[in-house]
Motif scaffolding. Structure first.
Motif, mmCIF file in Angstrom:
data_model
loop_
_atom_site.group_PDB
_atom_site.id
_atom_site.type_symbol
_atom_site.label_atom_id
_atom_site.label_comp_id
_atom_site.label_asym_id
_atom_site.label_seq_id
_atom_site.Cartn_x
_atom_site.Cartn_y
_atom_site.Cartn_z
ATOM 1 N N UNK A 41 0.832 -1.208 0.000
ATOM 2 C CA UNK A 41 0.000 0.000 0.000
ATOM 3 C C UNK A 41 0.867 1.259 0.000
ATOM 4 N N UNK A 42 1.915 1.255 0.829
ATOM 5 C CA UNK A 42 2.793 2.420 0.884
ATOM 6 C C UNK A 42 3.555 2.575 -0.424
ATOM 7 N N UNK A 43 3.994 1.465 -1.014
ATOM 8 C CA UNK A 43 4.709 1.508 -2.305
ATOM 9 C C UNK A 43 3.816 2.129 -3.372
ATOM 10 N N UNK A 44 2.545 1.677 -3.418
ATOM 11 C CA UNK A 44 1.592 2.227 -4.384
ATOM 12 C C UNK A 44 1.392 3.730 -4.160
ATOM 13 N N UNK A 45 1.270 4.145 -2.908
ATOM 14 C CA UNK A 45 1.113 5.569 -2.604
ATOM 15 C C UNK A 45 2.317 6.357 -3.116
ATOM 16 N N UNK A 46 3.512 5.889 -2.848
ATOM 17 C CA UNK A 46 4.713 6.603 -3.279
ATOM 18 C C UNK A 46 4.792 6.677 -4.802
ATOM 19 N N UNK A 51 5.233 10.151 -6.981
ATOM 20 C CA UNK A 51 6.045 10.193 -8.203
ATOM 21 C C UNK A 51 5.199 10.571 -9.418
ATOM 22 N N UNK A 52 4.128 9.833 -9.676
ATOM 23 C CA UNK A 52 3.330 10.084 -10.879
ATOM 24 C C UNK A 52 2.649 11.456 -10.863
ATOM 25 N N UNK A 53 2.208 11.903 -9.685
ATOM 26 C CA UNK A 53 1.529 13.193 -9.584
ATOM 27 C C UNK A 53 2.497 14.340 -9.319
#
Length: 119
Positions: A41-46, A51-53
């Protein structure tokens, strides 16, 4: 910068010596991390939110839940010729560590709680 690699779908190998901040402490630290649900979950958030935003991310939670190690693993997976990183670790009543990593150098600053109280 090679410090993180996927071992399996549930294990991550991490050499976190690159992100250590204590002056004179460059000992190699080899860790094997188990990918709990919170890690993913934290990896997806990062990846998706930060990064993407292109925004700043703030991760907080109780001690011992993997916030620091997951963030370190994520940072070590980035291409440092494309990214620079400033990493702050604040431990209540203990110390503040700031590590800055670019493709060419690593700088750090650590202060202890007594120095902060005097300041």
């Amino acid at each position: 910068l090679v410090g993180m690699r996927w071992v399996s779908d549930k294990l991550v190998h991490l050499d976190d010596s690159y992100l250590q901040g204590a002056a004179g402490d460059d000992r190699r630290r080899e860790l094997m991390l188990y990918r709990r649900e919170a890690f993913d979950e934290q990896w997806r958030f990062l990846q998706e939110e930060v990064i993407n935003e292109g925004v700043l991310g703030w991760i907080q939670g109780p001690p011992g839940t993997g916030k620091t190690r997951t963030t370190q693993a994520f940072c070590l997976s980035l291409n440092m010729t494309e990214w620079s990183l400033t990493y702050l670790r604040v431990a209540k009543n203990v110390y503040l560590t700031c590590v800055q990593v670019t493709d060419k150098e690593r700088r750090w600053l650590t202060s202890d709680a007594e120095a902060e109280a005097r300041w």
